[in-house]
Write an enzyme that holds these catalytic residues in place. Structure first.
Site, PDB file in Angstrom:
ATOM      1  N   CYS A   1     -27.936 -14.632 -19.477  1.00 44.87           N
ATOM      2  CA  CYS A   1     -27.359 -15.134 -18.226  1.00 44.87           C
ATOM      3  C   CYS A   1     -27.965 -14.422 -17.021  1.00 44.87           C
ATOM      4  O   CYS A   1     -28.567 -15.044 -16.154  1.00 44.87           O
ATOM      5  CB  CYS A   1     -25.847 -14.959 -18.253  1.00 44.87           C
ATOM      6  SG  CYS A   1     -25.010 -15.542 -16.769  1.00 44.87           S
TER       7      CYS A   1
ATOM      8  N   ARG B   1      -4.994  -0.709   6.173  1.00 41.37           N
ATOM      9  CA  ARG B   1      -4.801  -1.397   7.438  1.00 41.37           C
ATOM     10  C   ARG B   1      -4.190  -0.547   8.549  1.00 41.37           C
ATOM     11  O   ARG B   1      -3.895  -1.066   9.615  1.00 41.37           O
ATOM     12  CB  ARG B   1      -3.946  -2.659   7.218  1.00 41.37           C
ATOM     13  CG  ARG B   1      -4.681  -3.686   6.376  1.00 41.37           C
ATOM     14  CD  ARG B   1      -3.922  -4.985   6.238  1.00 41.37           C
ATOM     15  NE  ARG B   1      -4.674  -5.949   5.468  1.00 41.37           N
ATOM     16  CZ  ARG B   1      -5.576  -6.784   5.967  1.00 41.37           C
ATOM     17  NH1 ARG B   1      -5.841  -6.763   7.257  1.00 41.37           N
ATOM     18  NH2 ARG B   1      -6.221  -7.637   5.188  1.00 41.37           N
TER      19      ARG B   1
ATOM     20  N   SER C   1       4.268  -3.365   5.069  1.00 32.12           N
ATOM     21  CA  SER C   1       4.653  -3.759   6.423  1.00 32.12           C
ATOM     22  C   SER C   1       4.794  -5.271   6.548  1.00 32.12           C
ATOM     23  O   SER C   1       5.261  -5.783   7.562  1.00 32.12           O
ATOM     24  CB  SER C   1       3.616  -3.256   7.434  1.00 32.12           C
ATOM     25  OG  SER C   1       2.333  -3.799   7.126  1.00 32.12           O
TER      26      SER C   1
ATOM     27  N   ALA D   1       0.810  -1.217   0.000  1.00 33.74           N
ATOM     28  CA  ALA D   1       0.000   0.000   0.000  1.00 33.74           C
ATOM     29  C   ALA D   1       0.840   1.264   0.000  1.00 33.74           C
ATOM     30  O   ALA D   1       0.457   2.279  -0.594  1.00 33.74           O
ATOM     31  CB  ALA D   1      -0.942  -0.004   1.203  1.00 33.74           C
TER      32      ALA D   1
ATOM     33  N   ILE E   1       8.596   6.017  -0.646  1.00 37.97           N
ATOM     34  CA  ILE E   1       9.082   5.347  -1.848  1.00 37.97           C
ATOM     35  C   ILE E   1       9.356   6.371  -2.955  1.00 37.97           C
ATOM     36  O   ILE E   1      10.378   6.315  -3.641  1.00 37.97           O
ATOM     37  CB  ILE E   1       8.063   4.305  -2.347  1.00 37.97           C
ATOM     38  CG1 ILE E   1       7.696   3.326  -1.218  1.00 37.97           C
ATOM     39  CG2 ILE E   1       8.625   3.546  -3.552  1.00 37.97           C
ATOM     40  CD1 ILE E   1       8.845   2.571  -0.650  1.00 37.97           C
TER      41      ILE E   1
ATOM     42  N   CYS F   1     -24.744  -9.923 -15.796  1.00 37.50           N
ATOM     43  CA  CYS F   1     -24.196 -10.460 -17.037  1.00 37.50           C
ATOM     44  C   CYS F   1     -25.235 -10.375 -18.149  1.00 37.50           C
ATOM     45  O   CYS F   1     -26.386 -10.804 -17.980  1.00 37.50           O
ATOM     46  CB  CYS F   1     -23.753 -11.901 -16.826  1.00 37.50           C
ATOM     47  SG  CYS F   1     -22.978 -12.636 -18.277  1.00 37.50           S
TER      48      CYS F   1
ATOM     49  N   ASP G   1      -4.693  -1.086  -7.989  1.00 41.14           N
ATOM     50  CA  ASP G   1      -4.961   0.167  -8.700  1.00 41.14           C
ATOM     51  C   ASP G   1      -4.419   0.230 -10.110  1.00 41.14           C
ATOM     52  O   ASP G   1      -4.753   1.138 -10.879  1.00 41.14           O
ATOM     53  CB  ASP G   1      -4.405   1.350  -7.893  1.00 41.14           C
ATOM     54  CG  ASP G   1      -2.979   1.104  -7.413  1.00 41.14           C
ATOM     55  OD1 ASP G   1      -2.127   0.749  -8.248  1.00 41.14           O
ATOM     56  OD2 ASP G   1      -2.718   1.265  -6.203  1.00 41.14           O
TER      57      ASP G   1
ATOM     58  N   HIS H   1      -3.657  -9.386  -5.483  1.00 35.97           N
ATOM     59  CA  HIS H   1      -5.006  -9.132  -4.968  1.00 35.97           C
ATOM     60  C   HIS H   1      -5.988  -8.721  -6.056  1.00 35.97           C
ATOM     61  O   HIS H   1      -7.032  -8.137  -5.761  1.00 35.97           O
ATOM     62  CB  HIS H   1      -4.948  -8.070  -3.861  1.00 35.97           C
ATOM     63  CG  HIS H   1      -4.240  -8.544  -2.637  1.00 35.97           C
ATOM     64  ND1 HIS H   1      -3.834  -7.716  -1.618  1.00 35.97           N
ATOM     65  CD2 HIS H   1      -3.847  -9.788  -2.255  1.00 35.97           C
ATOM     66  CE1 HIS H   1      -3.231  -8.410  -0.672  1.00 35.97           C
ATOM     67  NE2 HIS H   1      -3.225  -9.672  -1.042  1.00 35.97           N
TER      68      HIS H   1
END
Length: 251
Positions: free
Chosen positions: A161, A38, A198, A26, A240, A152, A109, A124
Site C-alpha cells: 500500500c 485553548r 468550559s 481538558a 476535579i 502503510c 489521552d 475527539h
C-alpha cells in the site's frame, strides 16, 4: 455554590439515578500533567501548530504534519501521563455504585480507560492507533517509527500500500466521533455531569441541549466559568481531582 452546600444536592441526584452520563474536557487531564489547548498559554495559541494539525495539512504535507504531531501529542506530557484522582474516582463509582456510567470525553489521552472506566466514547479520537485512509489497516501507535513518516505496510491487490498513515485523533477539518451515540446517551440519562470543560468547543458544547428529552439534572464542576453554568442545577468551582473524590465518597 460551595462544596458543603453542593454535597447533599449531588448525593440526592446520584442516589436517584441509575443511568449517569459524564462529559469531560481538558480540565479532567491537566491534573495529570497534560497541558490544555485553548487557554491563553495553551497549545492552540500557536496558530502555526493549530494549522498543522488539520486534515488538509496532513493531506498536503504528511512529513511536516508528523513532525508537528509527535512534538505535540507524543510529547512526554502525554506519554508519561497517568490517571489522576478524578479519573480513579469515576472508575470506582462505576464499579461500586450499581449504576450505568457513560463517559463522553473530549480528551484523546485514554486516561479514563487506564483508570478502569468501561464505557468511554472518545469524541475527539485517541492516541492509541493510526489508520491508513487508503486501505483501512489499523496500526498501534507505539509500533510506528519514531523519526520518520509512518506508511502503510499492508499488502493489497496492487502490491504494498505505502500510503501515509493518519493518527486516529480528530484533526481540524474532521467531524467528531460518536456524536449521535453521545446525544442518545444524554437523552436517556438520569443525570448529566460536565467535568473540566468550559463548553466552548463546537459541537461538543451542544451536547447538554439533548437533556431536554430526559429533563435530567445537570451538574457542572470546573475551575472557571462555563458556557452552560446558567442552565446547570448545581455548579461547583475547583479542581476535579480534589472535588470529585469527595463528592462521590459522600454517597
Amino acid at each position: 455554590m460551595n462544596l458543603r452546600e453542593a454535597l447533599p444536592k449531588i448525593s440526592y441526584v446520584l442516589q436517584s439515578s441509575s443511568n449517569v452520563v459524564v462529559l469531560t474536557g481538558a480540565g479532567m487531564s491537566t491534573e495529570s500533567g497534560i497541558p490544555d489547548f485553548r487557554s491563553n498559554a495553551g497549545w492552540w495559541s500557536d496558530e502555526r501548530l493549530m494549522n498543522a494539525m488539520s486534515v488538509a495539512y496532513w493531506d498536503s504535507h504528511p512529513d511536516e504534519f508528523w513532525v508537528a504531531f509527535r512534538k505535540t501529542f507524543l510529547s512526554p506530557e502525554f506519554v508519561e501521563a497517568r490517571p489522576n484522582l478524578g479519573h480513579h474516582a469515576l472508575a470506582a463509582f462505576e464499579r461500586t455504585g450499581g449504576r450505568h456510567v457513560t463517559i463522553l470525553t473530549q480528551n484523546v489521552d485514554g486516561l479514563h480507560q487506564q483508570a478502569g472506566s468501561r464505557v468511554v466514547l472518545e469524541l475527539h479520537g485517541n492516541l492509541r492507533t493510526a489508520t491508513c485512509p487508503a486501505c483501512g489497516q489499523v496500526y498501534d501507535m507505539r509500533a510506528l517509527p519514531a523519526d520518520e513518516t509512518p506508511v502503510c505496510t499492508a499488502y493489497t491487490v496492487r502490491g504494498d500500500c505505502g500510503h501515509p498513515l493518519r493518527p486516529d485523533v480528530v484533526l481540524f477539518g474532521q467531524q467528531v466521533q460518536h456524536y449521535a451515540s453521545a446525544a442518545l446517551s444524554i437523552q436517556a440519562a438520569d443525570a448529566l455531569f460536565v467535568l473540566g470543560s468550559s463548553m466552548t468547543v463546537h459541537p461538543a458544547s451542544q451536547l447538554p441541549e439533548f437533556r431536554v428529552a430526559s429533563k435530567c439534572p445537570l451538574v457542572v464542576i470546573n475551575e472557571t466559568e462555563t458556557e452552560i453554568d446558567a442552565a446547570a442545577d448545581i455548579v461547583l468551582r475547583g479542581k476535579i481531582g480534589t472535588l470529585l473524590p469527595e463528592v462521590l465518597a459522600s454517597l
